[in-house]
Design a protein around this motif. Structure first.
Motif, PDB file in Angstrom:
ATOM      1  N   ASP A  58      -6.406 -34.709 -16.378  1.00 56.65           N
ATOM      2  CA  ASP A  58      -7.036 -35.820 -15.666  1.00 56.65           C
ATOM      3  C   ASP A  58      -8.464 -35.938 -16.175  1.00 56.65           C
ATOM      4  N   ILE A  59      -8.930 -37.166 -16.367  1.00 67.26           N
ATOM      5  CA  ILE A  59     -10.216 -37.390 -17.027  1.00 67.26           C
ATOM      6  C   ILE A  59     -11.043 -38.383 -16.220  1.00 67.26           C
ATOM      7  N   LEU A  60     -12.275 -38.008 -15.909  1.00 70.39           N
ATOM      8  CA  LEU A  60     -13.219 -38.882 -15.219  1.00 70.39           C
ATOM      9  C   LEU A  60     -14.348 -39.220 -16.183  1.00 70.39           C
ATOM     10  N   VAL A  61     -14.623 -40.525 -16.343  1.00 69.42           N
ATOM     11  CA  VAL A  61     -15.663 -40.969 -17.274  1.00 69.42           C
ATOM     12  C   VAL A  61     -16.636 -41.886 -16.532  1.00 69.42           C
ATOM     13  N   VAL A  62     -17.931 -41.599 -16.651  1.00 69.44           N
ATOM     14  CA  VAL A  62     -18.979 -42.407 -16.022  1.00 69.44           C
ATOM     15  C   VAL A  62     -19.976 -42.811 -17.100  1.00 69.44           C
ATOM     16  N   ALA A  63     -20.339 -44.082 -17.132  1.00 71.24           N
ATOM     17  CA  ALA A  63     -21.295 -44.592 -18.112  1.00 71.24           C
ATOM     18  C   ALA A  63     -22.723 -44.480 -17.594  1.00 71.24           C
ATOM     19  N   GLY A  64     -23.692 -44.763 -18.471  1.00 71.94           N
ATOM     20  CA  GLY A  64     -25.099 -44.722 -18.091  1.00 71.94           C
ATOM     21  C   GLY A  64     -25.493 -45.899 -17.206  1.00 71.94           C
ATOM     22  N   GLY A  65     -26.432 -45.664 -16.318  1.00 71.76           N
ATOM     23  CA  GLY A  65     -26.891 -46.702 -15.390  1.00 71.76           C
ATOM     24  C   GLY A  65     -27.909 -47.649 -16.007  1.00 71.76           C
ATOM     25  N   GLY A  66     -27.982 -48.872 -15.458  1.00 73.19           N
ATOM     26  CA  GLY A  66     -28.937 -49.867 -15.930  1.00 73.19           C
ATOM     27  C   GLY A  66     -30.315 -49.679 -15.328  1.00 73.19           C
ATOM     28  N   ALA A  67     -31.319 -50.261 -15.976  1.00 74.13           N
ATOM     29  CA  ALA A  67     -32.700 -50.161 -15.504  1.00 74.13           C
ATOM     30  C   ALA A  67     -32.977 -51.192 -14.417  1.00 74.13           C
ATOM     31  N   PHE A 114     -19.043 -32.630 -19.754  1.00 69.04           N
ATOM     32  CA  PHE A 114     -19.910 -33.083 -20.845  1.00 69.04           C
ATOM     33  C   PHE A 114     -21.063 -33.887 -20.256  1.00 69.04           C
ATOM     34  N   THR A 115     -22.285 -33.369 -20.352  1.00 57.40           N
ATOM     35  CA  THR A 115     -23.472 -34.130 -19.959  1.00 57.40           C
ATOM     36  C   THR A 115     -24.197 -34.690 -21.179  1.00 57.40           C
ATOM     37  N   SER A 116     -23.700 -34.390 -22.338  1.00 54.23           N
ATOM     38  CA  SER A 116     -24.108 -35.031 -23.586  1.00 54.23           C
ATOM     39  C   SER A 116     -22.853 -35.119 -24.455  1.00 54.23           C
ATOM     40  N   SER A 117     -22.888 -35.945 -25.459  1.00 59.65           N
ATOM     41  CA  SER A 117     -21.694 -36.187 -26.262  1.00 59.65           C
ATOM     42  C   SER A 117     -21.236 -34.915 -26.980  1.00 59.65           C
ATOM     43  N   GLY A 118     -19.927 -34.773 -27.136  1.00 56.51           N
ATOM     44  CA  GLY A 118     -19.369 -33.594 -27.784  1.00 56.51           C
ATOM     45  C   GLY A 118     -17.894 -33.808 -28.088  1.00 56.51           C
ATOM     46  N   THR A 119     -17.204 -32.721 -28.399  1.00 54.46           N
ATOM     47  CA  THR A 119     -15.784 -32.783 -28.764  1.00 54.46           C
ATOM     48  C   THR A 119     -14.967 -31.885 -27.858  1.00 54.46           C
ATOM     49  N   PHE A 120     -13.892 -32.433 -27.314  1.00 53.47           N
ATOM     50  CA  PHE A 120     -12.937 -31.689 -26.496  1.00 53.47           C
ATOM     51  C   PHE A 120     -11.729 -31.378 -27.369  1.00 53.47           C
ATOM     52  N   GLY A 128     -22.789 -41.886 -22.275  1.00 56.18           N
ATOM     53  CA  GLY A 128     -23.786 -42.940 -22.356  1.00 56.18           C
ATOM     54  C   GLY A 128     -25.092 -42.564 -21.694  1.00 56.18           C
ATOM     55  N   ALA A 129     -26.176 -42.942 -22.326  1.00 54.41           N
ATOM     56  CA  ALA A 129     -27.509 -42.676 -21.774  1.00 54.41           C
ATOM     57  C   ALA A 129     -27.872 -43.712 -20.722  1.00 54.41           C
TER      58      ALA A 129
END
Length: 324
Positions: A161-170, A146-152, A201-202
């Motif tokens: 197994d699930i890998l989750v990465v949030a958006g980076g700060g400015a 998922f590179t944008s929000s959606g439903t699995f 997350g953006a």
């Protein structure tokens, strides 16, 4: 059959064959027209064949994914030009009924499922156990990216197994580097046949000369722990230049050794402190803290994590650094 050339005209390319396997009639594999010297060019056959030329201009390439031949170049007393490029091929697989395989671009028409390959790929006669995201198969594992929000949505109970990465700060203004988005790995999660929201997350919006940039947005899968967006880098003259907290902390900015931001426990690392003058601290990364600034000198951001390189290779995501 391609036509013979004459003293007054180049030979036309042979016409291709019309096929309706894709759900509509498309003509494939037309021959390219010949080049000529000072007379009428040969035209390309229907099905993507390209026209020739009667000058030293390189002919137009044949149409992609129709398999047509390239046009021949001409002569007008100048050095010869190269002929035109041929068109790339295509593979189309069709079977009756609902989808029973993966691979290519999948469409339906007239009671058939159609898989169209316009570049090389794998046709796999097995179906994933869930829907959602971009689906790939590698090493015996199904990956849903998922590179944008959606439903699995699993079609049956399964363990994932699930890998989750949030958006980076400015990054900051005359300031510190932005902190990386938090990263969490969830092993052997039991899922049932229901929808799970995957929130991506953006990355943070940049700031201005008088205001700090934003923090990254959080990512989350279902009811699992929220993964926190990266902290923004500190900016000179804004809140003392202190980097903000986040998944990984933002680097401190401006003069006076402003502190870097703190990370969220287990999700990242701290941002580096600013130097004594204009050198900001590096933003924290998933693999290491940002380094401290020194005087006017900048500082490096913390490295990311290479623990999931095989996931990146399987899905075409992440950044390949020295093969990991």
């Amino acid at each position: 059959v391609g036509a013979n050339g004459t003293s007054s005209k180049g030979g036309n390319g042979g016409n291709g064959v019309a096929v309706s396997i894709s759900g509509s009639s498309v003509t494939y594999a037309g021959g390219g027209g010949s080049g000529a010297e000072g007379v009428t060019i040969g035209t390309g056959g229907t099905g993507g064949g390209a026209n020739g030329t009667n000058t030293t201009t390189v002919p137009t390439a044949a149409t992609a994914n129709l398999g047509g031949g390239g046009g021949g170049s001409g002569w007008n007393g100048n050095p010869d030009a190269a002929g035109g490029s041929g068109g790339s091929g295509i593979v189309i697989v069709r079977y009756s009924g609902s989808q029973q395989a993966t691979g290519g671009t999948v469409t339906t028409s007239g009671g058939y499922t159609i898989h169209t390959f316009t570049s090389s790929g794998n046709f796999i006669t097995a179906l994933a156990k869930a829907t959602g995201g971009t689906i790939s198969l590698s090493g015996g594992y199904w990956y849903h990216t998922f590179t944008s929000s959606g439903t699995f949505t699993p079609t049956q109970s399964l363990t994932a197994d699930i890998l989750v990465v949030a958006g980076g700060g400015a990054g900051g203004n005359v300031g510190g580097g932005g902190g990386a988005g938090g990263l969490l790995y969830f092993s052997s999660q039991s899922l049932t046949a229901q929808g799970y929201t995957a929130t991506v997350g953006a990355g943070a919006a940049q700031g201005s000369a008088s205001s700090a940039g934003g923090t990254g947005s959080n990512s989350k899968f279902g009811s699992l722990t929220t993964v926190v967006g990266g902290g923004n880098g500190g900016s000179e003259g804004v809140s003392g230049g202190v980097g903000s907290n986040g998944g990984s902390g933002g680097g401190g900015g401006g003069a006076g050794g402003a502190a870097g931001g703190s990370p969220t426990s287990g999700q990242g690392n701290a941002g580096g402190n600013a130097g004594g003058s204009k050198g900001g601290g590096g933003g924290g990364g998933a693999g290491a803290a940002g380094t401290n600034g020194s005087g006017n000198g900048g500082a490096n951001g913390g490295v990311g994590s290479s623990s999931y390189s095989s996931w990146g290779s399987a899905t075409g995501t992440g950044e390949n650094v020295s093969g990991t």
